[in-house]
Each structure stands twice: as C-alpha cells, then as structure tokens.
Design an enzyme around this catalytic site. Structure first.
Site, mmCIF file in Angstrom:
data_model
loop_
_atom_site.group_PDB
_atom_site.id
_atom_site.type_symbol
_atom_site.label_atom_id
_atom_site.label_comp_id
_atom_site.label_asym_id
_atom_site.label_seq_id
_atom_site.Cartn_x
_atom_site.Cartn_y
_atom_site.Cartn_z
ATOM 1 N N ASP A 35 0.853 -1.192 0.000
ATOM 2 C CA ASP A 35 0.000 0.000 0.000
ATOM 3 C C ASP A 35 0.885 1.238 0.000
ATOM 4 O O ASP A 35 1.970 1.220 0.583
ATOM 5 C CB ASP A 35 -0.887 -0.007 1.262
ATOM 6 C CG ASP A 35 -2.153 0.814 1.090
ATOM 7 O OD1 ASP A 35 -2.046 2.037 0.892
ATOM 8 O OD2 ASP A 35 -3.252 0.234 1.169
ATOM 9 N N TYR A 161 -12.967 6.071 -14.310
ATOM 10 C CA TYR A 161 -12.863 5.021 -13.276
ATOM 11 C C TYR A 161 -13.475 3.708 -13.785
ATOM 12 O O TYR A 161 -12.864 2.640 -13.707
ATOM 13 C CB TYR A 161 -13.578 5.505 -12.009
ATOM 14 C CG TYR A 161 -13.694 4.480 -10.906
ATOM 15 C CD1 TYR A 161 -12.655 4.264 -10.014
ATOM 16 C CD2 TYR A 161 -14.868 3.734 -10.737
ATOM 17 C CE1 TYR A 161 -12.768 3.327 -8.997
ATOM 18 C CE2 TYR A 161 -14.996 2.799 -9.728
ATOM 19 C CZ TYR A 161 -13.935 2.604 -8.848
ATOM 20 O OH TYR A 161 -14.055 1.670 -7.842
ATOM 21 N N LYS A 165 -11.529 0.184 -14.764
ATOM 22 C CA LYS A 165 -11.895 -1.092 -14.124
ATOM 23 C C LYS A 165 -12.208 -2.133 -15.210
ATOM 24 O O LYS A 165 -11.801 -3.291 -15.106
ATOM 25 C CB LYS A 165 -13.112 -0.913 -13.207
ATOM 26 C CG LYS A 165 -12.813 -0.164 -11.909
ATOM 27 C CD LYS A 165 -11.933 -0.974 -10.974
ATOM 28 C CE LYS A 165 -11.746 -0.289 -9.628
ATOM 29 N NZ LYS A 165 -10.768 -0.986 -8.773
HETATM 30 N N1 LIG Z 1 -16.062 0.736 -1.427
HETATM 31 C C1 LIG Z 1 -16.856 0.429 -2.451
HETATM 32 O O1 LIG Z 1 -18.100 0.549 -2.377
HETATM 33 C C2 LIG Z 1 -16.266 -0.115 -3.732
HETATM 34 C C3 LIG Z 1 -17.134 -0.396 -4.800
HETATM 35 C C4 LIG Z 1 -16.598 -0.894 -5.981
HETATM 36 C C5 LIG Z 1 -15.243 -1.155 -6.090
HETATM 37 N N2 LIG Z 1 -14.406 -0.855 -5.039
HETATM 38 C C6 LIG Z 1 -12.969 -1.130 -5.204
HETATM 39 O O2 LIG Z 1 -12.499 -1.837 -4.066
HETATM 40 C C7 LIG Z 1 -11.135 -1.509 -3.840
HETATM 41 C C8 LIG Z 1 -10.933 -1.069 -2.392
HETATM 42 O O3 LIG Z 1 -11.694 0.115 -2.160
HETATM 43 P P1 LIG Z 1 -11.958 0.734 -0.708
HETATM 44 O O4 LIG Z 1 -13.364 1.160 -0.667
HETATM 45 O O5 LIG Z 1 -11.434 -0.194 0.326
HETATM 46 O O6 LIG Z 1 -11.085 2.076 -0.791
HETATM 47 P P2 LIG Z 1 -9.862 2.586 0.124
HETATM 48 O O7 LIG Z 1 -9.493 3.947 -0.387
HETATM 49 O O8 LIG Z 1 -10.191 2.452 1.566
HETATM 50 O O9 LIG Z 1 -8.715 1.543 -0.240
HETATM 51 C C9 LIG Z 1 -7.838 1.693 -1.325
HETATM 52 C C10 LIG Z 1 -6.446 1.370 -0.835
HETATM 53 O O10 LIG Z 1 -5.535 1.393 -1.945
HETATM 54 C C11 LIG Z 1 -4.395 2.151 -1.581
HETATM 55 N N3 LIG Z 1 -3.824 2.698 -2.808
HETATM 56 C C12 LIG Z 1 -4.388 3.621 -3.636
HETATM 57 N N4 LIG Z 1 -3.560 3.848 -4.675
HETATM 58 C C13 LIG Z 1 -2.457 3.067 -4.496
HETATM 59 C C14 LIG Z 1 -1.276 2.874 -5.226
HETATM 60 N N5 LIG Z 1 -1.020 3.526 -6.377
HETATM 61 N N6 LIG Z 1 -0.353 2.003 -4.760
HETATM 62 C C15 LIG Z 1 -0.583 1.323 -3.599
HETATM 63 N N7 LIG Z 1 -1.686 1.478 -2.857
HETATM 64 C C16 LIG Z 1 -2.619 2.348 -3.305
HETATM 65 C C17 LIG Z 1 -4.912 3.219 -0.619
HETATM 66 O O11 LIG Z 1 -3.899 3.779 0.187
HETATM 67 C C18 LIG Z 1 -5.918 2.402 0.170
HETATM 68 O O12 LIG Z 1 -5.311 1.744 1.261
HETATM 69 C C19 LIG Z 1 -10.768 -0.450 -4.874
HETATM 70 O O13 LIG Z 1 -10.150 -1.094 -5.976
HETATM 71 C C20 LIG Z 1 -12.112 0.110 -5.279
HETATM 72 O O14 LIG Z 1 -12.071 0.659 -6.584
HETATM 73 C C21 LIG Z 1 -14.890 -0.341 -3.861
#
Ligand SMILES: NC(=O)c1ccc[n+]([C@@H]2O[C@H](COP(=O)([O-])OP(=O)(O)OC[C@H]3O[C@@H](n4cnc5c(N)ncnc54)[C@H](O)[C@@H]3O)[C@@H](O)[C@H]2O)c1
Length: 322
Positions: A35, A161, A165
């Site tokens: 991360d 976005y 994806k």
């Molecule tokens: N939360 C939702 O409802 C939802 C819905 C659809 C998809 N997603 C996907 O699920 C995944 C997790 O999302 P989340 O809600 O836990 O968000 P979040 O922001 O809490 O987690 C994302 C994590 O990725 C890390 N990160 C971002 N860019 C990075 C990089 N370049 N290198 C290394 N680490 C990096 C961030 O520091 C963070 O810890 C993501 O891929 C998001 O697109 C989430």
C-alpha cells in the site's frame, strides 16, 4: 522448516483491504500488505502490528510494504520473497477510488487503476502466482435501466474510473487466456462497514450518514431519496474475495451485491432511528448524472463462488455505527 506462502493484499491498508487482511491472517495465511497509504491507514492494521505478533521470535503474521502498485512491485516484494518464498496469491484492491477524481484527472486514474493492474499481472506471470483476485466495480455497467444487473449486461462505463476497471478486467482475462495466470474479477456494488472513511467526500453514503447521525447532525439527501442502491456489507465482500482466491473459477467475472436494493431515504431513516432519532433529514437538488437504480444479479456469486451476502442491513449498520 517450510514457511507459509505469501498472500499479497494490494490496498490492504484501506477499508475493504484491511478487513480482507484480517480474515486472511485469521485463516492462517502469511499476509503482505502492499500500500502507498494515499487513503489507507496503518491504524486499520494495528491489531497485527502489536509487538506480540512476532515479538517472541516467530515470524509476524502480517507485514507491510510501502509501495505504489503502479511503479513496480518486483523490487518492493523481493526482500520478503527472499525471506519467505514466493507469492502464492494476490488480492488486488489498490486503486484511486473516486469516480469524481477520475473525471478530473483521467491520466492519474489510468496510471494507478489500469497501470497498477498490469504491474500486478506482470508480476503474477513472471513469478508463477497461483491466483489473482481483483476488485472491479459496478461502475463498469454505466447507466443501466433493467434491474437486476447481470454480468452479461453490456458494459458502457460513463467515467474514466469505470473504463479503467473494465480495461483491468480485460487484462485479467488476457493474462489468464494467453499467459495461464488464473484470475477472478469481482464487481463490487455499494460496499459499507466499519473503517470506511467518512472524512472523504467520495466515501459511501452510509459512512457519511452514520458519522453525522452519531453526532446528531442533519442528513442531506440529494434529490427525493428515491434512488436505490445495492448496499453490501464488507464482511460479505471479504467472503467473496476469499472464495475467489481459491483454485478454479479462472476467468470468472462476478457481481458482489445482495441482490436487493434500498432507497437512500429509507437508509437515512434507518440510520437516524438506530442513532436515537436526533438527526433531521433535509433534501438538496439532485446531482447531475447520478444513477437512479442499482441492484445486482447475484446468481453467479452464489453458484460459482458459493457466497450469499446474507448480512441484514440493520445488522451491518449496527456494526458500522459501532
Ligand atoms: N467501497 C466500495 O463501495 C467499492 C465499490 C466498488 C469497487 N471498489 C474497489 O475496491 C477496492 C478497495 O476500495 P476501498 O473502498 O477499500 O477504498 P480505500 O481507499 O479504503 O482503499 C484503497 C487502498 O488502496 C491504496 N492505494 C491507492 N492507490 C495506491 C497505489 N497507487 N499504490 C498502492 N496502494 C494504493 C490506498 O492507500 C488504500 O489503502 C478499490 O479497488 C475500489 O475501486 C470499492
């Protein structure tokens, strides 16, 4: 003595990632969180960083590698693979998670969200990783009218976005078909639960409403609140991720939702009630481009991965409210 193989969780310091890391450690895996902490927090993993984990001379159950997933992960992971052996499986969650930010800066979104996936897949190909499970999104569908949304619905994303994806899903399929890297893509709907950051303006509506209702502050709904979402509890999402990490199901793309939907107005009322009814609910003009309905078809999740998102909203909300 043989050491346990590594499972890498990219984005493991974030909301969904830290719950995934927790579960994988509990299941006995050696977890490496990769991360760069742009939105993730070390505090989310605190329970595994206490001195008692590994302090007695045993290896820690969880280690953190601070690294941008889109800038090369080979060198960053090398010291740990030298110590423990190869990476066996990867959960790829690291992403720029804001649709709004992706519209404002599509090049960053592409570099992190598509580029990051390519880095993970290249690593998996070169190192013989047994499985890559990827966090895709309902955003790949764009505006769809017929509900529930099945995986065969034509994909017409309406944001960078969603495009990145979808491009990542295509890359997963390509690496599976051509390079023999087993992959599974999970299209998350609206995920909620503890540790979702209410401070982020892009965060899920549940974390924002919960935070405000706990403080007795008013809740603002954009539009009449009739818009619906398929809210899925993070614990159920983690079960889908763990199932996707298993053998088999390569090239699978599956929705992760409950198959139900709830209106934003009903949600606001439920959260207010759970917090003792102190908050008022007000309405602001509807936001341009906001989709009105969202509900996942979940047959594939159940049939292919054996997972049913069964946490009742009220139970998930109670856990979120803490
Ligand atoms: N939360 C939702 O409802 C939802 C819905 C659809 C998809 N997603 C996907 O699920 C995944 C997790 O999302 P989340 O809600 O836990 O968000 P979040 O922001 O809490 O987690 C994302 C994590 O990725 C890390 N990160 C971002 N860019 C990075 C990089 N370049 N290198 C290394 N680490 C990096 C961030 O520091 C963070 O810890 C993501 O891929 C998001 O697109 C989430």
């Amino acid at each position: 003595m043989a050491t346990k193989p590594i499972v890498v969780v990219t984005g493991g310091a974030g909301f969904i990632g830290s719950h995934t890391a927790d579960r994988l450690v509990e299941l006995g895996h050696r977890v490496v969180v990769l991360d760069d902490f742009r939105t993730g927090k070390r505090a989310n993993l605190q329970r595994w960083l206490e001195p008692r984990h590994g302090f007695d001379g045993s290896d820690p159950a969880l280690e953190i590698v601070t690294c941008d997933v889109s800038h090369g992960i080979f060198a960053a992971l090398a010291p740990l693979t030298a110590k423990y052996g190869r990476v066996e499986r990867i959960v790829h969650l690291a992403a720029q998670v804001s649709v709004v930010a992706s519209v404002a800066n599509p090049l960053v979104d592409m570099a992190v969200n598509y580029g990051g996936t390519l880095h993970v897949l290249e690593y998996a190909r070169a190192m013989g990783v047994a499985k890559v499970a990827f966090a895709s999104s309902a955003a790949v569908y764009g505006d769809v009218e017929a509900m529930p949304v099945g995986e065969d619905t034509p994909t017409r994303p309406v944001s960078p976005y969603g495009i990145d994806k979808l491009a990542s899903e295509l890359a997963l399929d390509y690496y599976a078909a051509v390079h023999g890297v087993a992959t599974t893509a999970l299209r998350f709907f609206n995920v909620y639960g503890p540790r979702q950051d209410p401070a982020s303006p892009y965060s899920g509506v549940i974390s924002i409403f919960s935070d405000r209702a706990k403080a007795g502050k008013p809740l603002t709904i954009f539009g009449d609140g009739g818009q619906t979402r398929d809210f899925v509890y993070v614990g159920d999402v983690v079960r889908a991720i763990v199932a996707a990490l298993g053998d088999g199901n390569s090239r699978l793309v599956a929705n992760v939702g409950t198959g139900g939907e709830i209106s934003v107005l009903e949600l606001a009322r439920t959260i207010t009630e759970l917090c003792g009814g102190k908050s008022t609910i007000s309405h602001a003009p509807q936001r341009a481009g906001e989709i009105l309905k969202s509900r996942a078809r979940v047959d594939r999740l159940r049939e292919q991965l054996g997972v049913v998102a069964e946490t009742r909203l009220v139970d998930g909300l109670r856990a979120t409210l803490g």
